[in-house]
Design an enzyme around this catalytic site. Structure first.
Site, PDB file in Angstrom:
ATOM      1  CG  PHE A   1      -9.288  -9.846  -0.221  1.00 19.42           C
ATOM      2  CD1 PHE A   1     -10.399  -8.923   0.210  1.00 19.42           C
ATOM      3  CD2 PHE A   1      -8.169  -9.381  -0.267  1.00 19.42           C
ATOM      4  CE1 PHE A   1      -9.872  -7.393   0.153  1.00 19.42           C
ATOM      5  CE2 PHE A   1      -7.713  -8.168  -0.098  1.00 19.42           C
ATOM      6  CZ  PHE A   1      -8.541  -7.154   0.095  1.00 19.42           C
ATOM      7  N   GLY A   2     -10.020 -10.479  -3.563  1.00 17.57           N
ATOM      8  CA  GLY A   2      -9.108  -9.878  -4.498  1.00 17.57           C
ATOM      9  C   GLY A   2      -8.431  -8.482  -4.465  1.00 17.57           C
ATOM     10  CE1 TYR A   3      -2.502  -8.840  -4.240  1.00 18.49           C
ATOM     11  CE2 TYR A   3      -3.866 -10.344  -3.247  1.00 18.49           C
ATOM     12  CZ  TYR A   3      -2.783 -10.250  -3.728  1.00 18.49           C
ATOM     13  OH  TYR A   3      -1.944 -11.117  -4.053  1.00 18.49           O
ATOM     14  N   GLY A   4      -5.886  -7.580  -6.829  1.00 19.70           N
ATOM     15  CA  GLY A   4      -5.061  -7.168  -8.216  1.00 19.70           C
ATOM     16  C   GLY A   4      -6.002  -7.767  -9.181  1.00 19.70           C
ATOM     17  CB  SER A   5      -5.712  -9.632 -12.282  1.00 20.35           C
ATOM     18  OG  SER A   5      -5.112 -10.981 -11.675  1.00 20.35           O
TER      19      SER A   5
ATOM     20  CD  GLU B   1      -3.774 -15.563  -7.707  1.00 26.28           C
ATOM     21  OE1 GLU B   1      -2.645 -14.811  -7.444  1.00 26.28           O
ATOM     22  OE2 GLU B   1      -4.575 -15.205  -8.980  1.00 26.28           O
TER      23      GLU B   1
END
Length: 178
Positions: A14-18, A91
């Site tokens: 799951f990606g929410y930014g870059s 990360e």
């Protein structure tokens, strides 16, 4: 933390930014997705990617409460180990994020479990809620190994607009840091 997978399983991330606009790993599918129980927040002092310890920038974290629109990437089983290794390097540079397997709902209605990185509120880089003025100042001057902090904010905002997602803070901030 071990990622729970069998040889035939696909890894979901799951990606929410870059990660939405620069995942950096191979994937076989990309879908809009929602994560419940967390929201996107500029709540992390960046000491590596968009700032330094002496001149921190601000980056996004998944913080408690609400929901977050983002992107889920399906990674082929043969790429899973390399992808997890890559994500941990990217990360976990300063261990400000906690690696979690979280339930996510894809745009097609399917429910999956995805690897996600949530902010550790006990970490010294957790910024919490800052005033708009403090946020603008940190973003304007932030620059790290991945580039300028205003570019990060702008790219994330533009990607969200392309998905039809409104983020009032990123919208306001994009204009203020020009």
């Amino acid at each position: 933390m071990a990622v729970n997978m069998q040889d035939t399983d696909f890894l979901w991330v799951f990606g929410y930014g870059s990660l939405m606009w620069r995942p950096g790993f191979p994937f076989v599918e990309r879908q809009r997705a929602q994560l419940f129980g967390y929201h996107r927040s500029l709540c992390v002092f960046s000491h590596v990617h968009r700032g330094t310890p002496e001149r921190p920038g601000l980056v996004l974290g998944l913080d408690r409460g609400g929901r977050c629109h983002g992107v889920a990437f399906r990674v082929a089983p043969e790429e899973a180990d390399a992808t997890v290794h890559y994500l941990r390097e990217r990360e976990q540079a300063t261990a400000v994020y906690l690696e979690r397997q979280l339930p996510v709902r894809l745009v097609d209605g399917q429910r999956i479990t995805a690897l996600a990185y949530v902010v550790d509120r006990k970490h010294p880089q957790y910024a919490g809620r800052l005033s708009f003025e403090e946020t603008v100042d940190l973003v304007r001057r932030g620059e790290g190994i991945s580039g300028r902090n205003p570019d990060y904010v702008r790219s994330t905002h533009e990607h969200l607009i392309g998905m039809g997602v409104v983020d009032p803070l990123l919208e306001r901030l994009s204009g203020a840091v020009e």
